[in-house]
Design a protein around this motif. Structure first.
Motif, PDB file in Angstrom:
ATOM      1  N   PRO A 184       8.928  18.063  37.046  1.00 24.27           N
ATOM      2  CA  PRO A 184       9.684  19.132  37.708  1.00 24.27           C
ATOM      3  C   PRO A 184       9.384  20.487  37.095  1.00 24.27           C
ATOM      4  O   PRO A 184       8.822  20.594  35.994  1.00 24.27           O
ATOM      5  CB  PRO A 184      11.147  18.732  37.454  1.00 24.27           C
ATOM      6  CG  PRO A 184      11.096  17.959  36.182  1.00 24.27           C
ATOM      7  CD  PRO A 184       9.784  17.229  36.182  1.00 24.27           C
ATOM      8  N   ARG A 238      18.128  19.166  38.727  1.00 21.98           N
ATOM      9  CA  ARG A 238      17.304  20.132  39.465  1.00 21.98           C
ATOM     10  C   ARG A 238      18.218  21.061  40.248  1.00 21.98           C
ATOM     11  O   ARG A 238      19.072  20.589  41.007  1.00 21.98           O
ATOM     12  CB  ARG A 238      16.349  19.432  40.427  1.00 21.98           C
ATOM     13  CG  ARG A 238      15.102  18.853  39.792  1.00 21.98           C
ATOM     14  CD  ARG A 238      15.360  17.607  39.010  1.00 21.98           C
ATOM     15  NE  ARG A 238      14.129  16.868  38.737  1.00 21.98           N
ATOM     16  CZ  ARG A 238      14.023  15.903  37.861  1.00 21.98           C
ATOM     17  NH1 ARG A 238      15.083  15.533  37.143  1.00 21.98           N
ATOM     18  NH2 ARG A 238      12.880  15.275  37.672  1.00 21.98           N
ATOM     19  N   VAL A 292      19.057  22.827  43.106  1.00 22.95           N
ATOM     20  CA  VAL A 292      18.670  22.842  44.520  1.00 22.95           C
ATOM     21  C   VAL A 292      19.389  23.980  45.228  1.00 22.95           C
ATOM     22  O   VAL A 292      20.589  24.191  45.036  1.00 22.95           O
ATOM     23  CB  VAL A 292      19.004  21.489  45.182  1.00 22.95           C
ATOM     24  CG1 VAL A 292      18.632  21.513  46.666  1.00 22.95           C
ATOM     25  CG2 VAL A 292      18.277  20.358  44.467  1.00 22.95           C
ATOM     26  N   ASP A 329      14.013  13.247  42.892  1.00 19.37           N
ATOM     27  CA  ASP A 329      15.166  13.822  42.212  1.00 19.37           C
ATOM     28  C   ASP A 329      16.092  12.682  41.805  1.00 19.37           C
ATOM     29  O   ASP A 329      16.624  11.969  42.662  1.00 19.37           O
ATOM     30  CB  ASP A 329      15.898  14.798  43.140  1.00 19.37           C
ATOM     31  CG  ASP A 329      16.999  15.574  42.410  1.00 19.37           C
ATOM     32  OD1 ASP A 329      17.301  15.214  41.260  1.00 19.37           O
ATOM     33  OD2 ASP A 329      17.541  16.519  42.987  1.00 19.37           O
ATOM     34  N   LEU A 360       9.599  21.931  46.007  1.00 18.64           N
ATOM     35  CA  LEU A 360       9.523  23.233  45.355  1.00 18.64           C
ATOM     36  C   LEU A 360       8.889  24.218  46.330  1.00 18.64           C
ATOM     37  O   LEU A 360       7.800  23.960  46.854  1.00 18.64           O
ATOM     38  CB  LEU A 360       8.684  23.148  44.076  1.00 18.64           C
ATOM     39  CG  LEU A 360       8.511  24.454  43.302  1.00 18.64           C
ATOM     40  CD1 LEU A 360       9.839  24.915  42.717  1.00 18.64           C
ATOM     41  CD2 LEU A 360       7.477  24.285  42.191  1.00 18.64           C
ATOM     42  N   TYR A 408      14.172  25.066  44.575  1.00 21.94           N
ATOM     43  CA  TYR A 408      14.114  23.725  45.151  1.00 21.94           C
ATOM     44  C   TYR A 408      14.970  23.686  46.410  1.00 21.94           C
ATOM     45  O   TYR A 408      16.038  24.297  46.478  1.00 21.94           O
ATOM     46  CB  TYR A 408      14.644  22.687  44.162  1.00 21.94           C
ATOM     47  CG  TYR A 408      13.642  22.236  43.132  1.00 21.94           C
ATOM     48  CD1 TYR A 408      12.453  21.621  43.507  1.00 21.94           C
ATOM     49  CD2 TYR A 408      13.886  22.411  41.778  1.00 21.94           C
ATOM     50  CE1 TYR A 408      11.536  21.196  42.571  1.00 21.94           C
ATOM     51  CE2 TYR A 408      12.974  21.986  40.830  1.00 21.94           C
ATOM     52  CZ  TYR A 408      11.799  21.375  41.231  1.00 21.94           C
ATOM     53  OH  TYR A 408      10.886  20.954  40.298  1.00 21.94           O
TER      54      TYR A 408
END
Length: 279
Positions: free
Chosen positions: A30, A64, A66, A84, A93, A103
């Motif tokens: 990531p 992550r 988002v 994820d 991405l 994201y």
């Protein structure tokens, strides 16, 4: 979406059905600037008391960040399709024209190099986000806002989508049919993303063994009827017994199944045209 069956070399793998990530993901690393560590609470509150049972002992993971808001009006290019660990759907991405990265939930069928855009009214193309009032009838959408500028809250899990049915008689709301079968009104100024969510074969996954559930942080669940009477209202007795109450109970004696838990918010309930459990 492709799934794979593991060659049976042990009992745990005999029934395993997993997503074939190598055919769909483009990277396994990531973006470090868009991740941060989340502490494993194991179902405990700030006093260390268990408030959610059957949780704990999972693998470490990074969260992550988002973008559910999708309010950047610049064009963006899809750079990756990634796994994820915090959700069932894939994420992508995207890099905007000004160099900003973020994201987003990966829509079904998105590929590296595709362009997406957000605005009040844009092309009906998977990944584009716009005001729900400008989305034509019959279009499938996801990541739907419940309040303007709050970010998407509905239809975010793998393979899900909602369908736009049209406008209501006042013209202030758009009628949407959710994946659960519920039909409700959404304010016209709320945003939604065109298309359905990726990883639509997630419901076919079979973990195959208990250990894989433990990696996800899911601890064993014991039936109340298998406990002692001082541990659960269903416990005790010689041999197997029925529940013996007017309704199943929680370990603390409260009614469990068939009890309405929805808070009586008039404003929210008034927007529901047909409930998901209506015949």
């Amino acid at each position: 979406m492709a799934i794979k069956y593991i060659k049976a070399r042990s009992k745990g793998k005999r029934t395993s059905v997993l997503i074939d990530y190598q055919k769909h993901l483009t990277t396994d690393t990531p973006d470090k600037a868009l991740t941060h560590h989340i502490h494993n609470q194991s179902g405990r509150n700030n006093q260390g008391i268990i408030t959610t049972r059957h949780q704990g002992g999972r693998h470490k993971r990074q969260y992550r960040e988002v973008d559910f808001l999708r309010n950047n009006p610049l064009k963006a290019v899809i750079k990756t399709v990634e796994y994820d660990p915090n959700r069932t759907a894939f994420i992508s991405l995207v890099v905007y024209a000004n160099g900003q990265k973020s994201y987003i939930l990966a829509p079904q069928g998105i590929k590296v190099g595709d362009e997406i855009i957000s605005g009040d009214k844009v092309d009906i193309k998977p990944g584009n986000a716009m005001l729900i009032k400008n989305i034509p009838e019959g279009t499938f959408v996801h990541n739907i806002e419940l309040s303007p500028h709050k970010g998407g809250q509905l239809i975010r899990s793998a393979g899900n989508s909602a369908q736009v049915l049209g406008k209501d008689e006042t013209g202030n709301y758009t009628i949407v049919k959710l994946a659960s079968g519920e039909v409700r009104k959404i304010l016209n100024d709320c945003r939604a993303t065109v298309g359905s969510v990726s990883n639509d074969n997630h419901n076919l996954v079979n973990l195959g063994k208990a250990g894989r559930s433990r990696h996800l942080g899911i601890r064993p669940t014991v039936r109340g009827s298998a406990m002692n009477p001082n541990d659960h209202p269903h416990g005790g007795g010689e041999g197997r017994q029925p529940v013996g109450y007017d309704a199943p109970r929680t370990p603390w004696g409260k009614r469990h199944m068939g009890v309405k838990t929805r808070k009586p918010k008039k404003a929210s309930s008034a927007l529901i045209i047909r409930r998901r459990n209506d015949k």
